[in-house]
Design a protein around this motif. Structure first.
Motif, PDB file in Angstrom:
ATOM      1  N   TRP A   1      -6.045  -2.045   0.844  1.00 52.59           N
ATOM      2  CA  TRP A   1      -5.283  -2.000  -0.412  1.00 52.59           C
ATOM      3  C   TRP A   1      -6.005  -1.186  -1.468  1.00 52.59           C
ATOM      4  O   TRP A   1      -5.359  -0.513  -2.285  1.00 52.59           O
ATOM      5  CB  TRP A   1      -4.976  -3.419  -0.900  1.00 52.59           C
ATOM      6  CG  TRP A   1      -3.816  -4.001  -0.169  1.00 52.59           C
ATOM      7  CD1 TRP A   1      -3.856  -4.931   0.818  1.00 52.59           C
ATOM      8  CD2 TRP A   1      -2.432  -3.665  -0.321  1.00 52.59           C
ATOM      9  NE1 TRP A   1      -2.592  -5.192   1.286  1.00 52.59           N
ATOM     10  CE2 TRP A   1      -1.699  -4.432   0.605  1.00 52.59           C
ATOM     11  CE3 TRP A   1      -1.734  -2.777  -1.155  1.00 52.59           C
ATOM     12  CZ2 TRP A   1      -0.321  -4.346   0.713  1.00 52.59           C
ATOM     13  CZ3 TRP A   1      -0.359  -2.698  -1.045  1.00 52.59           C
ATOM     14  CH2 TRP A   1       0.337  -3.473  -0.114  1.00 52.59           C
ATOM     15  N   VAL A   2      -7.346  -1.243  -1.469  1.00 48.71           N
ATOM     16  CA  VAL A   2      -8.103  -0.410  -2.419  1.00 48.71           C
ATOM     17  C   VAL A   2      -7.794   1.061  -2.163  1.00 48.71           C
ATOM     18  O   VAL A   2      -7.585   1.856  -3.094  1.00 48.71           O
ATOM     19  CB  VAL A   2      -9.618  -0.691  -2.302  1.00 48.71           C
ATOM     20  CG1 VAL A   2     -10.425   0.385  -3.010  1.00 48.71           C
ATOM     21  CG2 VAL A   2      -9.944  -2.048  -2.892  1.00 48.71           C
ATOM     22  N   PHE A   3      -7.713   1.428  -0.878  1.00 51.15           N
ATOM     23  CA  PHE A   3      -7.386   2.810  -0.507  1.00 51.15           C
ATOM     24  C   PHE A   3      -6.013   3.202  -1.073  1.00 51.15           C
ATOM     25  O   PHE A   3      -5.847   4.272  -1.666  1.00 51.15           O
ATOM     26  CB  PHE A   3      -7.397   2.917   1.016  1.00 51.15           C
ATOM     27  CG  PHE A   3      -7.030   4.280   1.542  1.00 51.15           C
ATOM     28  CD1 PHE A   3      -7.882   5.357   1.373  1.00 51.15           C
ATOM     29  CD2 PHE A   3      -5.839   4.478   2.208  1.00 51.15           C
ATOM     30  CE1 PHE A   3      -7.546   6.609   1.857  1.00 51.15           C
ATOM     31  CE2 PHE A   3      -5.497   5.721   2.699  1.00 51.15           C
ATOM     32  CZ  PHE A   3      -6.353   6.796   2.522  1.00 51.15           C
ATOM     33  N   ILE A   4      -5.042   2.294  -0.908  1.00 47.25           N
ATOM     34  CA  ILE A   4      -3.689   2.594  -1.397  1.00 47.25           C
ATOM     35  C   ILE A   4      -3.701   2.750  -2.914  1.00 47.25           C
ATOM     36  O   ILE A   4      -3.137   3.699  -3.467  1.00 47.25           O
ATOM     37  CB  ILE A   4      -2.718   1.483  -0.954  1.00 47.25           C
ATOM     38  CG1 ILE A   4      -2.478   1.602   0.547  1.00 47.25           C
ATOM     39  CG2 ILE A   4      -1.397   1.580  -1.691  1.00 47.25           C
ATOM     40  CD1 ILE A   4      -1.887   0.387   1.167  1.00 47.25           C
ATOM     41  N   ALA A  62      -6.189   3.539  -4.777  1.00 45.78           N
ATOM     42  CA  ALA A  62      -6.909   4.760  -5.153  1.00 45.78           C
ATOM     43  C   ALA A  62      -5.942   5.939  -5.145  1.00 45.78           C
ATOM     44  O   ALA A  62      -5.951   6.776  -6.069  1.00 45.78           O
ATOM     45  CB  ALA A  62      -8.060   5.006  -4.179  1.00 45.78           C
ATOM     46  N   ILE A  63      -5.089   6.017  -4.122  1.00 52.09           N
ATOM     47  CA  ILE A  63      -4.109   7.117  -4.053  1.00 52.09           C
ATOM     48  C   ILE A  63      -3.125   7.010  -5.209  1.00 52.09           C
ATOM     49  O   ILE A  63      -2.845   7.989  -5.904  1.00 52.09           O
ATOM     50  CB  ILE A  63      -3.377   7.085  -2.701  1.00 52.09           C
ATOM     51  CG1 ILE A  63      -4.349   7.411  -1.570  1.00 52.09           C
ATOM     52  CG2 ILE A  63      -2.221   8.062  -2.694  1.00 52.09           C
ATOM     53  CD1 ILE A  63      -3.744   7.320  -0.211  1.00 52.09           C
ATOM     54  N   VAL A  64      -2.606   5.793  -5.435  1.00 53.24           N
ATOM     55  CA  VAL A  64      -1.615   5.616  -6.503  1.00 53.24           C
ATOM     56  C   VAL A  64      -2.231   5.975  -7.853  1.00 53.24           C
ATOM     57  O   VAL A  64      -1.605   6.643  -8.678  1.00 53.24           O
ATOM     58  CB  VAL A  64      -1.089   4.165  -6.496  1.00 53.24           C
ATOM     59  CG1 VAL A  64      -0.233   3.908  -7.721  1.00 53.24           C
ATOM     60  CG2 VAL A  64      -0.284   3.911  -5.245  1.00 53.24           C
ATOM     61  N   ALA A 111      -4.621   8.102  -8.364  1.00 54.17           N
ATOM     62  CA  ALA A 111      -4.828   9.544  -8.446  1.00 54.17           C
ATOM     63  C   ALA A 111      -3.526  10.283  -8.736  1.00 54.17           C
ATOM     64  O   ALA A 111      -3.551  11.364  -9.320  1.00 54.17           O
ATOM     65  CB  ALA A 111      -5.440  10.059  -7.145  1.00 54.17           C
ATOM     66  N   LEU A 112      -2.397   9.716  -8.355  1.00 51.31           N
ATOM     67  CA  LEU A 112      -1.150  10.436  -8.634  1.00 51.31           C
ATOM     68  C   LEU A 112      -0.354   9.777  -9.735  1.00 51.31           C
ATOM     69  O   LEU A 112       0.854   9.909  -9.810  1.00 51.31           O
ATOM     70  CB  LEU A 112      -0.313  10.644  -7.353  1.00 51.31           C
ATOM     71  CG  LEU A 112      -0.003   9.535  -6.379  1.00 51.31           C
ATOM     72  CD1 LEU A 112       1.114   8.659  -6.882  1.00 51.31           C
ATOM     73  CD2 LEU A 112       0.406  10.129  -5.052  1.00 51.31           C
ATOM     74  N   ARG A 113      -1.041   9.074 -10.647  1.00 52.46           N
ATOM     75  CA  ARG A 113      -0.315   8.359 -11.692  1.00 52.46           C
ATOM     76  C   ARG A 113       0.503   9.283 -12.581  1.00 52.46           C
ATOM     77  O   ARG A 113       1.591   8.936 -13.017  1.00 52.46           O
ATOM     78  CB  ARG A 113      -1.284   7.548 -12.556  1.00 52.46           C
ATOM     79  CG  ARG A 113      -2.268   8.402 -13.344  1.00 52.46           C
ATOM     80  CD  ARG A 113      -3.397   7.554 -13.866  1.00 52.46           C
ATOM     81  NE  ARG A 113      -4.367   8.333 -14.610  1.00 52.46           N
ATOM     82  CZ  ARG A 113      -5.258   9.131 -14.066  1.00 52.46           C
ATOM     83  NH1 ARG A 113      -5.303   9.260 -12.754  1.00 52.46           N
ATOM     84  NH2 ARG A 113      -6.107   9.811 -14.809  1.00 52.46           N
ATOM     85  N   SER A 114      -0.004  10.496 -12.818  1.00 51.79           N
ATOM     86  CA  SER A 114       0.748  11.372 -13.719  1.00 51.79           C
ATOM     87  C   SER A 114       2.024  11.862 -13.051  1.00 51.79           C
ATOM     88  O   SER A 114       2.967  12.247 -13.723  1.00 51.79           O
ATOM     89  CB  SER A 114      -0.106  12.549 -14.151  1.00 51.79           C
ATOM     90  OG  SER A 114      -0.306  13.385 -13.044  1.00 51.79           O
ATOM     91  N   ASP A 115       2.049  11.824 -11.721  1.00 53.13           N
ATOM     92  CA  ASP A 115       3.284  12.171 -11.027  1.00 53.13           C
ATOM     93  C   ASP A 115       4.310  11.057 -11.161  1.00 53.13           C
ATOM     94  O   ASP A 115       5.506  11.299 -11.175  1.00 53.13           O
ATOM     95  CB  ASP A 115       3.003  12.377  -9.533  1.00 53.13           C
ATOM     96  CG  ASP A 115       2.792  13.824  -9.221  1.00 53.13           C
ATOM     97  OD1 ASP A 115       2.575  14.580 -10.184  1.00 53.13           O
ATOM     98  OD2 ASP A 115       2.849  14.192  -8.048  1.00 53.13           O
ATOM     99  N   GLN A 118       4.112  13.569 -17.239  1.00 50.73           N
ATOM    100  CA  GLN A 118       2.973  14.074 -17.988  1.00 50.73           C
ATOM    101  C   GLN A 118       3.087  13.649 -19.447  1.00 50.73           C
ATOM    102  O   GLN A 118       4.173  13.577 -19.997  1.00 50.73           O
ATOM    103  CB  GLN A 118       2.969  15.590 -17.890  1.00 50.73           C
ATOM    104  CG  GLN A 118       1.585  16.153 -17.950  1.00 50.73           C
ATOM    105  CD  GLN A 118       1.543  17.426 -17.135  1.00 50.73           C
ATOM    106  OE1 GLN A 118       2.523  18.151 -17.104  1.00 50.73           O
ATOM    107  NE2 GLN A 118       0.441  17.690 -16.495  1.00 50.73           N
ATOM    108  N   ALA A 157      -2.439  15.226 -11.172  1.00 46.33           N
ATOM    109  CA  ALA A 157      -2.594  15.173  -9.714  1.00 46.33           C
ATOM    110  C   ALA A 157      -2.140  16.465  -9.060  1.00 46.33           C
ATOM    111  O   ALA A 157      -2.504  16.752  -7.936  1.00 46.33           O
ATOM    112  CB  ALA A 157      -1.793  14.016  -9.150  1.00 46.33           C
ATOM    113  N   MET A 185     -13.188   7.723   2.749  1.00 41.11           N
ATOM    114  CA  MET A 185     -12.745   6.339   2.716  1.00 41.11           C
ATOM    115  C   MET A 185     -11.884   6.042   3.947  1.00 41.11           C
ATOM    116  O   MET A 185     -12.029   4.982   4.575  1.00 41.11           O
ATOM    117  CB  MET A 185     -11.940   6.128   1.441  1.00 41.11           C
ATOM    118  CG  MET A 185     -11.922   4.719   0.963  1.00 41.11           C
ATOM    119  SD  MET A 185     -11.239   4.678  -0.688  1.00 41.11           S
ATOM    120  CE  MET A 185     -10.727   2.980  -0.736  1.00 41.11           C
TER     121      MET A 185
END
Lengths: 178, 477
Positions: free
Chosen positions: A18-21, A23-25, A27-31, A35, B6, B48
């Motif tokens: 879940w940490v991995f998921i 982390a991805i979310v 990183a793409l928060r601005s998407d 903006q 991103a 990771m």
């Protein structure tokens, strides 16, 4: 290996997944949330974030369906010295900046998907687009709130852009040059 | 907020981001060597991902064997090296590609390998006999295929030229299993071709990529007649009868797959792919209504006339009846065991290697979702679904941001085919829809599926790189 150790390891693994998921979310928060715009929005309709899978732009593109292929062929055929090669910003924040014209369509708007991103209070998310049609550059307004102006006249249907004609989007004006 | 988002665009430091390194910059533009922020992000996510995969294999060994066996960990490490190889290739040929697709695909692939390995332990298979070692070998081939795709296709618009050729390739691939001598029938479905005894291949998996390319190219060329004209009826604009041709052809194709190859899932996959791409290209709901009613009518007729389809429907509706449960070929035993397995898993699962997924028939391919659900529980299964959601959402996003219509349609089509496949498989296992034999993308044991899905990832990466390579101008008011 005791039961407890295995249980702790299992929980740790699920947590890691879940940490991995997240982390991805993250990183793409601005998407996801769009903006951040510098100034307060006055333009209500343009406030939708660029995310969200809308069929609208594709539908709008349908109007010029196949323009990519046909336009490219046309450009290659005409190839005269009359065709513009660059877009020059004539007033606004970035006055004097040049933008190369290829053969692909150029989208203008506040959305981060646009080729020319204009972030001011008067520009809509998907404001206008320019495309090559039979060797000529055309401009089309994409139902923007404040309109697109070609030599002072509001653009309602796609119109060809003459060399040196002033196009106004929001507080920015630009023209096509050879 | 940081000055990049991103999508990796710098909005403050330079007014014009430099174009692709291969393109010569026009006069008046500076070429700036940008740090590869997207690739660096990808690197950390990949680290990771590889750590997750290694710990999954170690946990399987601790849970099922009670000790750590370094052999398979080493094989898995070899796979990580290949994934990083793809990452390094992208640093050179696709600097602006999406940074999330590769780590997500890596984790899904790794979780699949760990679960297949766990089933091997239960069955007592080892060496080349074991599905996990073969899965690792196939993964290696698939990642190399993805690297090859990245290197070979430098611009997705090349594919537009081969629209009709890829249509032909798709048909040929679909027909291959029906060729006598080459085709092989496994569990009633005739969708495999075999090369001797050592390997079988499911050409239909590769066909879905060719079909996506064909549909995208075809619809870009012809969508005006499909979207503009027609009569209005019930508030929807319906197409003219003569424009129905393509829809009817694809429908006939999927019905032929149901009848001759006896494969319900593949038929649903192809037809759903075409419908969605048609809808995105024309934005007319009437196509979806027409297509769905055609497919439902076809499926209903098939369920009445074809025995194997009828059995699937019965298993779906009344799986717990004794007659269905005990029916030997095509009974609901597998479905029910899968449901028991999921129930045994509960919220956090039994733990890697500590459930009994081997009771269910084919727990490593069709039923890998049930196996994972038993050992990782609802929490783990939802994590896997979240990974799929992110993967598909990135694909849609790439399609949405595309500059040319062909790229838009192709991106949406490729992402949707993954989503639909996951839905068909998971829906079948959890009894939402009738069970059909399709592979779970990246997870299930099977080489053709792995190769197809890694090529899809490579194509999406290529698309996202082209999308972001466009020269851009940012004006902040």
């Amino acid at each position: 290996m005791s039961e407890l150790t295995l249980l702790v390891l299992q929980l740790g693994f699920l947590l890691l997944l879940w940490v991995f998921i997240f982390a991805i979310v993250y990183a793409l928060r601005s998407d996801l949330f769009g903006q951040r715009v510098r100034k307060l929005q006055t333009d209500g309709t343009g406030a939708t974030p660029p995310g969200g899978f809308a069929a609208a732009p594709v539908k709008a593109a349908a109007a010029a369906g196949g323009a990519g292929a046909a336009g490219a062929a046309g450009a290659a055929a005409s190839g005269s010295s009359d065709s513009p090669s660059k877009l020059v910003i004539t007033s606004g924040q970035k006055a004097g900046t040049e933008f190369p014209l290829g053969r692909d369509e150029i989208t203008i708007g506040r959305s981060s998907d646009s080729a020319i991103i204009i972030r001011d209070d008067y520009t809509s998310t998907h404001h206008a687009r320019m495309m090559l049609w039979n060797g000529r550059w055309m401009i089309q307004d994409l139902d923007s709130t404040n309109g697109t102006f070609l030599d002072g006249a509001r653009v309602t249907a796609p119109v060809p852009i003459p060399l040196g004609a002033t196009i106004k989007v929001g507080a920015t004006t630009f023209e096509l040059r050879r | 907020m940081s000055d990049t988002d991103a999508t990796g665009r710098i909005s403050t430091s330079s007014p014009v981001t430099p174009p692709a390194p291969t393109a010569t910059p026009p006069d008046g533009m500076r070429r700036i060597r940008m740090p590869q922020r997207l690739r660096n992000l990808e690197f950390w996510l990949l680290l990771m991902a590889c750590f997750i995969n290694a710990s999954a294999i170690v946990l399987v060994q601790l849970g099922a064997l009670g000790r750590i066996d370094t052999q398979l960990v080493l094989l898995g490490a070899g796979l990580s090296v290949l994934v990083f190889g793809l990452h390094i290739v992208m640093r050179f040929v696709a600097r602006d590609a999406d940074p999330f697709l590769l780590p997500i695909a890596t984790v899904l692939n790794g979780l699949g390998i760990a679960q297949i390995y766990r089933i091997d332990i239960a069955f007592g298979d080892s060496g080349w006999e074991s599905a996990s070692v073969r899965q690792i070998a196939w993964s290696a081939i698939a990642i190399i295929a993805a690297i090859g795709t990245m290197l070979l296709i430098r611009n997705h618009r090349v594919l537009f030229r081969y629209t009709y050729l890829s249509g032909l390739i798709a048909i040929v691939l679909l027909l291959l299993p029906l060729v006598p001598g080459l085709g092989q029938e496994i569990n009633g479905a005739r969708v495999w071709i075999s090369f001797g005894s050592f390997a079988t291949f499911q050409p239909g998996e590769i066909a879905k990529i060719a079909l996506a390319v064909f549909f995208a190219g075809y619809l870009v060329r012809n969508r005006d007649s499909l979207s503009m004209v027609g009569t209005k009826f019930l508030g929807m604009r319906f197409p003219r009868a003569r424009d129905l041709g393509p829809l009817l052809i694809v429908w006939a194709l999927s019905m032929a797959v149901i009848v001759f190859q006896r494969d319900l899932g593949t038929a649903l996959l192809y037809f759903g792919l075409f419908l969605v791409m048609l809808y995105v290209a024309t934005s007319r709901l009437s196509w979806v209504v027409l297509g769905l009613s055609l497919f439902l009518a076809g499926a209903l007729i098939a369920s009445q006339t074809l025995d194997y389809v009828h059995a699937r429907f019965e298993n779906w509706l009344v799986p717990f009846s004794d007659a269905r449960y005990d029916a030997d070929p095509g009974g609901s035993y597998q479905l029910v065991q899968g449901l028991f397995g999921l129930a045994n898993g509960g919220l956090i699962g039994t733990g890697w290697g500590r459930g009994s997924p081997d009771i269910t028939p084919v727990p490593q391919s069709d039923y890998i979702i049930a196996s994972l659900g038993e050992e990782l529980g609802l929490a783990g299964l939802f994590a896997i679904f979240a990974l799929y959601v992110l993967l598909v959402a990135r694909g849609f996003r790439i399609g949405f941001a595309g500059q040319d219509d062909f790229g838009k349609l192709l991106g949406v089509g490729l992402a949707f085919v993954v989503a639909l496949q996951v839905f068909i498989v998971v829906g079948g296992v959890t009894r939402v829809i009738p069970l059909t034999g399709l592979t779970t993308p990246f997870l299930a044991a099977g080489g053709s599926s792995l190769i197809a899905n890694w090529i899809i990832v490579a194509l999406l990466l290529r698309l996202s790189d082209t999308v972001r390579n466009h020269p851009r101008l940012v004006i902040d008011g």
